[in-house]
Design a protein around this motif. Structure first.
Motif, PDB file in Angstrom:
ATOM      1  N   THR A 288      -5.346 -11.010  -5.807  1.00  0.00           N
ATOM      2  CA  THR A 288      -6.496 -11.524  -5.066  1.00  0.00           C
ATOM      3  C   THR A 288      -6.524 -10.979  -3.645  1.00  0.00           C
ATOM      4  O   THR A 288      -7.576 -10.544  -3.146  1.00  0.00           O
ATOM      5  N   LEU A 289      -5.383 -10.991  -2.981  1.00  0.00           N
ATOM      6  CA  LEU A 289      -5.347 -10.479  -1.612  1.00  0.00           C
ATOM      7  C   LEU A 289      -5.692  -8.986  -1.586  1.00  0.00           C
ATOM      8  O   LEU A 289      -6.411  -8.523  -0.686  1.00  0.00           O
ATOM      9  N   ILE A 290      -5.213  -8.233  -2.571  1.00  0.00           N
ATOM     10  CA  ILE A 290      -5.553  -6.805  -2.655  1.00  0.00           C
ATOM     11  C   ILE A 290      -7.051  -6.639  -2.905  1.00  0.00           C
ATOM     12  O   ILE A 290      -7.728  -5.839  -2.249  1.00  0.00           O
ATOM     13  N   SER A 291      -7.587  -7.414  -3.859  1.00  0.00           N
ATOM     14  CA  SER A 291      -9.005  -7.329  -4.193  1.00  0.00           C
ATOM     15  C   SER A 291      -9.880  -7.656  -2.987  1.00  0.00           C
ATOM     16  O   SER A 291     -10.857  -6.955  -2.692  1.00  0.00           O
ATOM     17  N   VAL A 292      -9.523  -8.734  -2.269  1.00  0.00           N
ATOM     18  CA  VAL A 292     -10.305  -9.116  -1.092  1.00  0.00           C
ATOM     19  C   VAL A 292     -10.205  -8.051   0.000  1.00  0.00           C
ATOM     20  O   VAL A 292     -11.187  -7.773   0.711  1.00  0.00           O
ATOM     21  N   VAL A 391       2.382 -13.337  -1.079  1.00  0.00           N
ATOM     22  CA  VAL A 391       1.194 -12.514  -0.836  1.00  0.00           C
ATOM     23  C   VAL A 391       1.537 -11.059  -0.575  1.00  0.00           C
ATOM     24  O   VAL A 391       0.652 -10.266  -0.271  1.00  0.00           O
ATOM     25  N   SER A 392       2.797 -10.712  -0.689  1.00  0.00           N
ATOM     26  CA  SER A 392       3.205  -9.339  -0.439  1.00  0.00           C
ATOM     27  C   SER A 392       3.877  -8.772  -1.677  1.00  0.00           C
ATOM     28  O   SER A 392       4.960  -9.209  -2.051  1.00  0.00           O
ATOM     29  N   GLN A 394       5.452  -6.213  -1.858  1.00  0.00           N
ATOM     30  CA  GLN A 394       6.750  -5.670  -1.447  1.00  0.00           C
ATOM     31  C   GLN A 394       7.874  -6.675  -1.663  1.00  0.00           C
ATOM     32  O   GLN A 394       9.030  -6.295  -1.841  1.00  0.00           O
ATOM     33  N   ASP A 395       7.529  -7.995  -1.656  1.00  0.00           N
ATOM     34  CA  ASP A 395       8.541  -9.021  -1.936  1.00  0.00           C
ATOM     35  C   ASP A 395       9.138  -8.850  -3.332  1.00  0.00           C
ATOM     36  O   ASP A 395      10.225  -9.348  -3.616  1.00  0.00           O
ATOM     37  N   PHE A 396       8.392  -8.169  -4.210  1.00  0.00           N
ATOM     38  CA  PHE A 396       8.850  -7.979  -5.583  1.00  0.00           C
ATOM     39  C   PHE A 396       9.183  -6.515  -5.851  1.00  0.00           C
ATOM     40  O   PHE A 396       9.206  -6.079  -7.003  1.00  0.00           O
ATOM     41  N   GLY A 397       9.403  -5.772  -4.779  1.00  0.00           N
ATOM     42  CA  GLY A 397       9.822  -4.385  -4.938  1.00  0.00           C
ATOM     43  C   GLY A 397       8.696  -3.417  -5.238  1.00  0.00           C
ATOM     44  O   GLY A 397       8.947  -2.301  -5.700  1.00  0.00           O
ATOM     45  N   VAL A 398       7.444  -3.821  -4.991  1.00  0.00           N
ATOM     46  CA  VAL A 398       6.312  -2.923  -5.212  1.00  0.00           C
ATOM     47  C   VAL A 398       5.998  -2.217  -3.898  1.00  0.00           C
ATOM     48  O   VAL A 398       5.651  -2.854  -2.907  1.00  0.00           O
ATOM     49  N   SER A 399       6.101  -0.920  -3.891  1.00  0.00           N
ATOM     50  CA  SER A 399       5.865  -0.124  -2.691  1.00  0.00           C
ATOM     51  C   SER A 399       4.370   0.080  -2.472  1.00  0.00           C
ATOM     52  O   SER A 399       3.564  -0.172  -3.365  1.00  0.00           O
ATOM     53  N   PRO A 400       3.982   0.553  -1.276  1.00  0.00           N
ATOM     54  CA  PRO A 400       2.561   0.896  -1.068  1.00  0.00           C
ATOM     55  C   PRO A 400       2.038   1.872  -2.125  1.00  0.00           C
ATOM     56  O   PRO A 400       0.913   1.731  -2.594  1.00  0.00           O
ATOM     57  N   GLU A 401       2.861   2.851  -2.507  1.00  0.00           N
ATOM     58  CA  GLU A 401       2.437   3.781  -3.554  1.00  0.00           C
ATOM     59  C   GLU A 401       2.263   3.046  -4.884  1.00  0.00           C
ATOM     60  O   GLU A 401       1.359   3.352  -5.665  1.00  0.00           O
ATOM     61  N   GLY A 402       3.135   2.065  -5.126  1.00  0.00           N
ATOM     62  CA  GLY A 402       3.026   1.276  -6.349  1.00  0.00           C
ATOM     63  C   GLY A 402       1.760   0.441  -6.376  1.00  0.00           C
ATOM     64  O   GLY A 402       1.156   0.256  -7.436  1.00  0.00           O
ATOM     65  N   ASP A 434      -5.605   4.492   0.574  1.00  0.00           N
ATOM     66  CA  ASP A 434      -4.724   5.170   1.530  1.00  0.00           C
ATOM     67  C   ASP A 434      -4.764   4.497   2.894  1.00  0.00           C
ATOM     68  O   ASP A 434      -3.728   4.353   3.564  1.00  0.00           O
ATOM     69  N   ARG A 435      -5.952   4.074   3.275  1.00  0.00           N
ATOM     70  CA  ARG A 435      -6.092   3.445   4.593  1.00  0.00           C
ATOM     71  C   ARG A 435      -5.458   2.051   4.626  1.00  0.00           C
ATOM     72  O   ARG A 435      -4.829   1.667   5.611  1.00  0.00           O
ATOM     73  N   LEU A 436      -5.601   1.301   3.530  1.00  0.00           N
ATOM     74  CA  LEU A 436      -5.074  -0.065   3.496  1.00  0.00           C
ATOM     75  C   LEU A 436      -3.561  -0.118   3.298  1.00  0.00           C
ATOM     76  O   LEU A 436      -2.887  -0.975   3.858  1.00  0.00           O
ATOM     77  N   PHE A 437      -3.047   0.804   2.477  1.00  0.00           N
ATOM     78  CA  PHE A 437      -1.650   0.697   2.067  1.00  0.00           C
ATOM     79  C   PHE A 437      -0.843   1.933   2.453  1.00  0.00           C
ATOM     80  O   PHE A 437       0.066   2.313   1.763  1.00  0.00           O
TER      81      PHE A 437
END
Length: 437
Positions: A288-292, A391-392, A394-402, A434-437
């Protein structure tokens, strides 16, 4: 018997809720078990401790015959939502000649729901946490051949939700339910987008069933985290009505948008923390946070950015699209399914030109509606944090590229139109990610 009034036309005929209503389950089930078959309680060790053991005692005291099927966790330490489980459960129910009662929340309910459908019999569900909207939903979210799909099947004929049981559930499960319910705000904005483009028109009664009172249901995340029973009842009510809306619409559109598609990708990839899968509601909250964030970025563009001339250099050919899908989904069976979904929503050049002009002309209206329903990304983030949702990624090991990879894949896997499709069609998906993450 405490009950929730349900909309007409739904498969669920009885829904009881309230403190101590577990004692009413025998009489509830009797109304939807016309052949008076012995019951079979289908549960795991956690849901048995939460409600199954007490229910077994109630049945024993009333002399009601029953058996139990204890589901054993899979390799990831949880009950996996795999269709192979459905087959095994259905075989056991048939062997016992029993009426199935699912004791549990998301996965257990979905497994029993589909098993009952394949046997062409009704079933009942005893909820153990306010964690999902699937109690009263049409369809079961299951994995088949490594691909997450919603398999058709009617909702339970009867549902019981003992408030005492729900309040005693681990709070993470309640927070997960809040995340799943809060996601309906973003899903509604996605449906509004599809409606205004003439792709999938809003069904007003179904829309109202979810969206009318949704701001009220999610209004008190702090009180929910503090154990307030009214806030919990509001969340459960919202989840229940979301399920009913999906029953009537015969699709998850009323309660699912881009955020759920992102979650589906993570489910297919077995996103986990400390060796355990991340809950559906938490994945959806992050989605949801990504979608928003995507909505906020896209709806802030100028009409000049969304013009045929500006977007044409970024338009893929279908062959380029096929190669992109194959590169991201190496499994041939999954690749074939994704390619079909993408092909179903592919636009020829004339259609694409008309779509870009539509989007450019609607930007102002779409932005106004999104702000009205969601506020801002910062508000969404604050509400989810207050409720205890992560809400992040990254807390679960997902990188910006992920994150970027998950969004690109999520846009490919379903025909359902969301903000991700608007971004893809205008060539803005990559640059904004690219701009967001």
């Amino acid at each position: 018997m405490p009950s929730i009034e349900l909309p007409p036309g739904v498969d669920t005929k009885i829904f009881i809720q309230g403190p101590g209503c577990l004692a009413e389950v025998p009489s509830m089930v009797a109304q939807v078990n016309p052949s008076s078959l012995p019951l079979i309680l289908i549960q795991d060790e956690h849901t048995k401790a939460a409600a199954g053991q007490a229910l077994a005692q109630i049945l024993s005291e009333q002399g009601i015959p029953f058996s139990e099927l204890l589901l054993v966790p899979g390799s990831l330490g949880v009950i996996d939502p795999d269709h192979q489980r459905v087959v095994a459960i259905a075989e056991h129910i048939k062997k016992e000649q029993a009426f199935p009662v699912a004791v549990g929340s998301g996965t257990i309910n979905d497994l029993v729901k589909r098993a009952a459908f394949e046997l062409d019999i009704p079933y009942a569900c005893v909820g153990t946490a306010a964690s999902v909207d699937g109690y009263s939903a049409f369809g079961a979210s299951l994995v088949q051949g490594g691909y997450k799909i919603t398999m058709p099947c009617p909702a339970p004929a009867a549902v019981a939700a003992d408030t005492d049981v729900l309040l005693s559930a681990p709070y993470d499960m309640t927070a997960s339910g809040y995340g799943d319910l809060y996601a309906k705000l973003a899903a509604g904005v996605d449906w509004f987008l599809a409606d205004r483009l003439g792709i999938e028109k809003i069904d007003p009664p179904v829309w109202d069933m979810v969206q009318k009172d949704l701001p009220l249901w999610v209004a008190e995340p702090g009180k929910l985290k503090g154990g307030d029973s009214t806030a919990l009842s509001n969340v459960f009510r919202g989840l229940t009505m979301s399920g009913c809306a999906m029953q009537i619409y015969k699709d998850s559109r009323p309660a699912s948008g881009a955020e759920h598609l992102i979650s589906h990708i993570w489910e297919m990839e077995h996103l986990s923390k400390d060796g355990l899968p991340v809950s559906h509601g938490f994945k959806v909250a992050m989605g949801t946070l990504i979608s928003v964030s995507l909505m906020e970025a896209f709806y802030s563009l100028s009409p000049e950015d969304i013009s045929v001339e500006a977007c044409r250099p970024h338009r893929e050919t279908w062959e380029e699209r096929r190669l992109s899908i194959a590169g991201r989904f190496p499994d041939p069976q999954i690749c074939e399914m994704v390619e079909k979904a993408s092909r179903d929503k592919w636009l020829d050049d004339d259609q694409w030109t008309a779509r870009i002009r539509q989007l450019g002309g609607l930007l102002g209206e779409l932005k106004t509606f999104a702000v009205q329903r969601l506020g801002s990304r910062d508000k969404v983030r604050a509400d989810l944090i207050e409720a205890g949702c992560p809400v992040s990624p990254q807390d679960f090991g997902v990188s910006p590229e992920g994150i970027k990879d998950a969004v690109i894949k999520a846009q490919m896997i379903r025909k359902r139109y969301t903000i991700m499709d608007a971004l893809y069609e205008t060539g803005q998906l990559g640059p904004i990610l690219d701009r967001l993450f």
